[in-house]
Write an enzyme that holds these catalytic residues in place. Sequence first.
Site, PDB file in Angstrom:
ATOM      1  CG  HIS A 202      -5.579  -2.715   0.950  1.00 14.77           C
ATOM      2  ND1 HIS A 202      -4.865  -2.521  -0.208  1.00 14.77           N
ATOM      3  CD2 HIS A 202      -5.038  -1.847   1.854  1.00 14.77           C
ATOM      4  CE1 HIS A 202      -3.945  -1.597  -0.018  1.00 14.77           C
ATOM      5  NE2 HIS A 202      -4.022  -1.174   1.222  1.00 14.77           N
TER       6      HIS A 202
ATOM      7  CD  GLU B  26      -5.343  -4.597  -3.407  1.00 11.70           C
ATOM      8  OE1 GLU B  26      -5.388  -4.105  -2.260  1.00 11.70           O
ATOM      9  OE2 GLU B  26      -4.318  -5.086  -3.905  1.00 11.70           O
TER      10      GLU B  26
ATOM     11  CB  SER C 271      -0.964  -0.041   1.186  1.00 16.53           C
ATOM     12  OG  SER C 271      -1.996   0.910   1.043  1.00 16.53           O
TER      13      SER C 271
END
Length: 539
Positions: free
Chosen positions: A421, A327, A209
Amino acid sequence: MMAGLAALILAAPVSAHDAPVVQAPAGSVRGEALDGVAAFRGIPYAEAPTGRMRWRAPVTAAGWDGVRDASRFGPACHQPPSRPGSIYAPAETPAMSEDCLSLNVWTPENAENAPVFVWIHGGSLTGGSGSEVMYDGARMAAEGVVVVTINYRLGVLGYLAHPDLSAESTDGVSGNYGLLDQIEALRWINRNIAAFGGDPGNVTIAGESAGALSVMYLMAAPQAHGLFHKAVAQSAYMISTPALRETVHGTPSAEDAGVALSRQLEVRGLARLRAMDPQALTVGAAMSGFLPLGNVDGHVLPAQPVEAFERGEAASVPILAGFNEGEIRSLRFLLPPQPASAEAYEAAIRAAYGDLADDMLARYPSGNLDEAMLATTRDAMYGWTAERLVRSQTAQGQPSFLYYFDHSYPAADEAGLHAFHASEIPYVFSGGERTPPYWPAIPETDVESGLSDAMLSYWVSFARDAVPSAEGQPEWRPYGEDRAYMAFDQTPVPGAHLMPGMFELVEEVVCRRRAQGDLPWHWNVGVASPPLPAAAECR
């Protein structure tokens, strides 16, 4: 000689009064003996200027005399509280300080010239730390890798730009302080990691990320080149980046954003901003909507990352990059409101995408609006980025490997979080034994442990020799061979040409927006998209 000395020290019998000690150039540190691994925590790699010196480049940490206790993590950098109900929230609020620039090292017994894996934590450049439970490096270190996790300045303290800050800088720039921290950490590693048994000539930077965004920044930052030799980008997002002094892609300049924040906080002048309590400043900036990002200042970041990669100016190193099927399932705040009906959805797509509307509706059909919107934002931010990274590095002649994480388990599926995610992180690090308290519990099954063993092996072998491999598992072919990738579901499954047409469609949208110059290209997509510009010539 120093690496050998460290190995001898680590190999010595340990007790409560005989913990492992490493004599590094920065100074001697005493850590903790684990099962075949030694852990050294909270080692200062730089000093963050604070108070009246706040918002300056990091200062190399001074060495120390004697043996420093390195059995405990250092404080996290200042950050606002986690979002209510977030599965990423820690069990308790960490201790925080402006003086937060420390790193942690896990090293195998008898290590010498071992590959080095430097993990940069995620958290939107707003939160997180290198001491988070998921990033425990002991299991990876046991596989023969020296693991390093770092802290870096976050939020307004790490990324504020302002005309007055630029004026007082010898380089005439401001912002990017968190990125400069990361570069300083890599310099510390280059000088000191041999004492821990690591090879400074074989360093992999990795992150997920915002950590993967940071990996891209480092690849695009000339000051970082030569300090690392491979890169891992998990769920990276190559969004449009603000410029220091001009509006680009519909985003105000970083300096203008800093001036606007000062007005919103009703605090005028650097002296008053520097006098503010760091946590009050951090929370106030977050509540005011300040979005921390690197900025293109012509010095630390000479160009938009997307331009650096396509022009071959990014670090020419092997890369492993990928994204997750779900995600956005845990990031629904990135989604616009859902249209009232399939007809309204289709009308919005046609109004926004014009000649590309049929392609958009074919790829993101209206039969299931929730899934269509989740996939639209996922592909625009994460899917396109992952493939663009491996394509760019392949064009530079570098081994490049693409993955797609599509694995889930009962607790995640019951929460509507299939392959969410960051859900791949425990499989790379701890095998699911260490996750935040609100994380969907990973069951103890042969499937879960087998997948984790395979992913850990792929990541470790990539860090070692730039070829991801795992004994008894399928060969992971480089992307350049038929656009090859590895899917991680119940087991690793190799494939070719992931999601045919996805990359080309998003690339065309990005190309048109870049050509027009006054639109960002990341989460304002799907039903939230402004009218798409006409076709343009792309590189």
